[in-house]
Design a protein around this motif. Structure first.
Motif, PDB file in Angstrom:
ATOM      1  N   ARG A 179       2.810  36.279   9.652  1.00  0.00           N
ATOM      2  CA  ARG A 179       1.460  36.281   9.079  1.00  0.00           C
ATOM      3  C   ARG A 179       1.461  35.494   7.777  1.00  0.00           C
ATOM      4  O   ARG A 179       0.560  34.706   7.512  1.00  0.00           O
ATOM      5  N   LEU A 186      -9.743  32.680   4.437  1.00  0.00           N
ATOM      6  CA  LEU A 186     -10.216  34.066   4.412  1.00  0.00           C
ATOM      7  C   LEU A 186     -10.121  34.718   5.784  1.00  0.00           C
ATOM      8  O   LEU A 186      -9.732  35.887   5.904  1.00  0.00           O
ATOM      9  N   LEU A 187     -10.455  33.990   6.836  1.00  0.00           N
ATOM     10  CA  LEU A 187     -10.352  34.533   8.186  1.00  0.00           C
ATOM     11  C   LEU A 187      -8.898  34.835   8.553  1.00  0.00           C
ATOM     12  O   LEU A 187      -8.608  35.853   9.184  1.00  0.00           O
ATOM     13  N   ARG A 188      -7.990  33.970   8.160  1.00  0.00           N
ATOM     14  CA  ARG A 188      -6.561  34.212   8.440  1.00  0.00           C
ATOM     15  C   ARG A 188      -6.056  35.427   7.672  1.00  0.00           C
ATOM     16  O   ARG A 188      -5.223  36.171   8.173  1.00  0.00           O
ATOM     17  N   LEU A 189      -6.552  35.619   6.468  1.00  0.00           N
ATOM     18  CA  LEU A 189      -6.149  36.787   5.684  1.00  0.00           C
ATOM     19  C   LEU A 189      -6.588  38.080   6.351  1.00  0.00           C
ATOM     20  O   LEU A 189      -5.881  39.076   6.323  1.00  0.00           O
ATOM     21  N   ARG A 190      -7.743  38.047   6.971  1.00  0.00           N
ATOM     22  CA  ARG A 190      -8.312  39.257   7.560  1.00  0.00           C
ATOM     23  C   ARG A 190      -7.984  39.416   9.035  1.00  0.00           C
ATOM     24  O   ARG A 190      -8.183  40.484   9.590  1.00  0.00           O
ATOM     25  N   THR A 203      -5.158  39.499  10.955  1.00  0.00           N
ATOM     26  CA  THR A 203      -4.065  40.314  11.461  1.00  0.00           C
ATOM     27  C   THR A 203      -3.838  41.501  10.542  1.00  0.00           C
ATOM     28  O   THR A 203      -3.396  41.320   9.413  1.00  0.00           O
ATOM     29  N   PRO A 204      -4.128  42.697  11.013  1.00  0.00           N
ATOM     30  CA  PRO A 204      -3.870  43.859  10.176  1.00  0.00           C
ATOM     31  C   PRO A 204      -2.375  44.007   9.896  1.00  0.00           C
ATOM     32  O   PRO A 204      -1.543  43.606  10.695  1.00  0.00           O
ATOM     33  N   THR A 205      -2.052  44.623   8.799  1.00  0.00           N
ATOM     34  CA  THR A 205      -0.657  44.859   8.427  1.00  0.00           C
ATOM     35  C   THR A 205       0.026  45.656   9.534  1.00  0.00           C
ATOM     36  O   THR A 205      -0.538  46.601  10.083  1.00  0.00           O
TER      37      THR A 205
END
Length: 173
Positions: free
Chosen positions: A110, A160-164, A166-168
């Motif tokens: 990620r 921003l989309l990449r940050l959101r 994949t959940p941890t």
């Protein structure tokens, strides 16, 4: 050679180092070897204080000297955009990339994807700044300003989309 020409040369060298190293890392991201791609983050982290920061600070310092020595002011839009791009790059690295690296270290896949999209945004910003310095737009250059703004907004949205996305605790393939 005049002092102005010397400062211009040094400014351009700093920009070439800064942008060239970033472009090289970006191109390496396209390499088919996943092992190489996984090492790009560490290479960028190593190059940060040794190449990126000195080159960026050199570009800023020599750019300021050029404004002064060239009889310019800080009022033209192209000067403000150049200074704004430096500030954005600095903030992106100090306030976003560094904390993000620490937070995502436990999630290397990620992390690599988010950092790659962040690097693409910064490269687009730097290339737009080169265009700004070469073309010296004014407030009436709507096509240039609109195009650059649209590209940067799209790339910022991608980050921003990449940050959101994949959940941890999950993986992205």
């Amino acid at each position: 050679m005049t002092e102005y020409q010397l400062f211009l040369f040094l400014h351009i060298v700093c920009v070439i180092l800064w942008l060239g190293a970033g472009t090289t890392l970006g191109v390496l991201w396209l390499h088919p070897d996943p092992g190489l791609r996984e090492r790009i983050g560490a290479l960028g982290e190593w190059l940060g204080p040794r190449l990126f920061a000195p080159a960026a600070l050199g570009a800023l310092a020599f750019g300021i000297v050029l404004v002064h020595e060239g009889g310019h002011t800080f009022h033209p839009l192209w000067v403000k955009l150049g200074l704004g791009a430096f500030a954005a790059s600095f903030l992106l690295n100090a306030a976003v990339r560094a904390p993000l690296l620490r937070r995502l270290r436990a999630e290397p896949r990620r992390s690599a994807r988010v950092l790659a999209s962040l690097a693409l945004f910064e490269l687009a910003l730097l290339y737009a700044t080169v265009a700004d310095m070469a073309l010296k737009p004014t407030g009436t250059d709507a096509a240039f300003l609109g195009s650059v703004s649209a590209v940067l907004a799209g790339l910022a949205t991608n980050v921003l989309l990449r940050l959101r996305a994949t959940p941890t605790g999950t993986t992205e393939e």
